[in-house]
Write a protein that holds these residues in place. Structure first.
Motif, PDB file in Angstrom:
ATOM      1  N   ASP A   4      17.513  20.441  -7.144  1.00  0.00           N
ATOM      2  CA  ASP A   4      18.388  20.753  -8.267  1.00  0.00           C
ATOM      3  C   ASP A   4      19.823  20.786  -7.758  1.00  0.00           C
ATOM      4  O   ASP A   4      20.114  21.389  -6.724  1.00  0.00           O
ATOM      5  CB  ASP A   4      18.010  22.097  -8.900  1.00  0.00           C
ATOM      6  N   VAL A  32      14.421  16.603 -10.669  1.00  0.00           N
ATOM      7  CA  VAL A  32      15.394  17.540 -11.230  1.00  0.00           C
ATOM      8  C   VAL A  32      14.784  18.221 -12.452  1.00  0.00           C
ATOM      9  O   VAL A  32      14.338  17.558 -13.387  1.00  0.00           O
ATOM     10  CB  VAL A  32      16.703  16.808 -11.619  1.00  0.00           C
ATOM     11  N   SER A  33      14.773  19.543 -12.414  1.00  0.00           N
ATOM     12  CA  SER A  33      14.178  20.277 -13.529  1.00  0.00           C
ATOM     13  C   SER A  33      15.208  20.936 -14.433  1.00  0.00           C
ATOM     14  O   SER A  33      14.894  21.327 -15.554  1.00  0.00           O
ATOM     15  CB  SER A  33      13.209  21.338 -12.998  1.00  0.00           C
ATOM     16  N   ILE A  34      16.442  21.065 -13.952  1.00  0.00           N
ATOM     17  CA  ILE A  34      17.487  21.726 -14.736  1.00  0.00           C
ATOM     18  C   ILE A  34      18.733  20.858 -14.770  1.00  0.00           C
ATOM     19  O   ILE A  34      19.232  20.427 -13.726  1.00  0.00           O
ATOM     20  CB  ILE A  34      17.855  23.093 -14.123  1.00  0.00           C
ATOM     21  N   VAL A  35      19.240  20.608 -15.969  1.00  0.00           N
ATOM     22  CA  VAL A  35      20.505  19.900 -16.142  1.00  0.00           C
ATOM     23  C   VAL A  35      21.336  20.695 -17.131  1.00  0.00           C
ATOM     24  O   VAL A  35      20.887  20.978 -18.234  1.00  0.00           O
ATOM     25  CB  VAL A  35      20.294  18.461 -16.661  1.00  0.00           C
ATOM     26  N   ASP A  36      22.536  21.089 -16.704  1.00  0.00           N
ATOM     27  CA  ASP A  36      23.430  21.779 -17.618  1.00  0.00           C
ATOM     28  C   ASP A  36      24.526  20.814 -18.056  1.00  0.00           C
ATOM     29  O   ASP A  36      24.509  19.628 -17.692  1.00  0.00           O
ATOM     30  CB  ASP A  36      23.998  23.047 -16.977  1.00  0.00           C
ATOM     31  N   MET A  55      13.582  10.874 -15.937  1.00  0.00           N
ATOM     32  CA  MET A  55      14.033  12.082 -16.616  1.00  0.00           C
ATOM     33  C   MET A  55      12.847  12.848 -17.204  1.00  0.00           C
ATOM     34  O   MET A  55      12.033  12.276 -17.926  1.00  0.00           O
ATOM     35  CB  MET A  55      15.026  11.723 -17.726  1.00  0.00           C
ATOM     36  N   GLN A  56      12.762  14.125 -16.873  1.00  0.00           N
ATOM     37  CA  GLN A  56      11.718  14.985 -17.408  1.00  0.00           C
ATOM     38  C   GLN A  56      11.991  15.247 -18.895  1.00  0.00           C
ATOM     39  O   GLN A  56      13.151  15.310 -19.308  1.00  0.00           O
ATOM     40  CB  GLN A  56      11.690  16.321 -16.655  1.00  0.00           C
ATOM     41  N   VAL A 112      14.456  17.983 -19.580  1.00  0.00           N
ATOM     42  CA  VAL A 112      15.841  17.606 -19.280  1.00  0.00           C
ATOM     43  C   VAL A 112      16.423  16.804 -20.437  1.00  0.00           C
ATOM     44  O   VAL A 112      17.560  17.037 -20.863  1.00  0.00           O
ATOM     45  CB  VAL A 112      15.919  16.819 -17.951  1.00  0.00           C
ATOM     46  N   THR A 130      17.199  19.148 -23.265  1.00  0.00           N
ATOM     47  CA  THR A 130      18.395  19.933 -22.963  1.00  0.00           C
ATOM     48  C   THR A 130      19.659  19.129 -23.179  1.00  0.00           C
ATOM     49  O   THR A 130      20.630  19.618 -23.771  1.00  0.00           O
ATOM     50  CB  THR A 130      18.346  20.459 -21.509  1.00  0.00           C
TER      51      THR A 130
END
Length: 136
Positions: free
Chosen positions: A20, A52-56, A82-83, A86, A89
């Motif tokens: 991440d 990648v599990s978190i994208v802000d 891309m999950q 994600v 989000t």
């Protein structure tokens, strides 16, 4: 980890993000990747974010910036792996990611890049004897 490896594969650059991203690492990746596109005259950038599990919003903006800067340097950008969380989000944050093409996996991403640049060439080997900076 203070650098994400960037591999040269013929006319393309391959980035596989296995952690991440925190802000400094993302900014370093952006700068390093744009520098490598310029240095190698790459025609395509493939970014694998399957781990990648978190994208802000900041990370989304970095991905968009990479695509925009690469386009200015005559390279297309494809994001793969891309999950679903994600993607949800990014939509909920209202980030359109203009200029970023997507594909489900690396194989499809490479096929998409080849079709976008009109290349009949193979992606090539990862190691290029004339260039010592293949994986940075």
């Amino acid at each position: 980890m203070d650098k994400i490896p960037i591999l040269r594969m013929g006319n393309f650059l391959l980035v596989t993000i296995q952690v991440d991203l925190y802000d400094r690492l993302a900014l370093n990746l952006e700068a390093d990747l744009v520098q490598m596109v310029n240095k190698t005259s790459a025609k395509g950038v493939l970014i694998d974010i399957s781990a990648v599990s978190i994208v802000d919003s900041f990370m989304g903006r970095i991905i968009g910036n990479i695509a925009s800067m690469s386009k200015i340097l005559d390279a297309e950008t494809v994001v793969v792996g891309m999950q679903p969380a994600v993607a949800i989000t990014l939509i909920e944050l209202g980030l359109p990611l203009k200029g970023v093409h997507t594909a489900l996996n690396v194989d499809r991403g490479m096929t998409l890049l080849k079709s976008m640049i009109g290349s009949d060439e193979e992606a090539g080997d990862i190691y290029d004897e004339d260039d010592d900076s293949v994986a940075e």
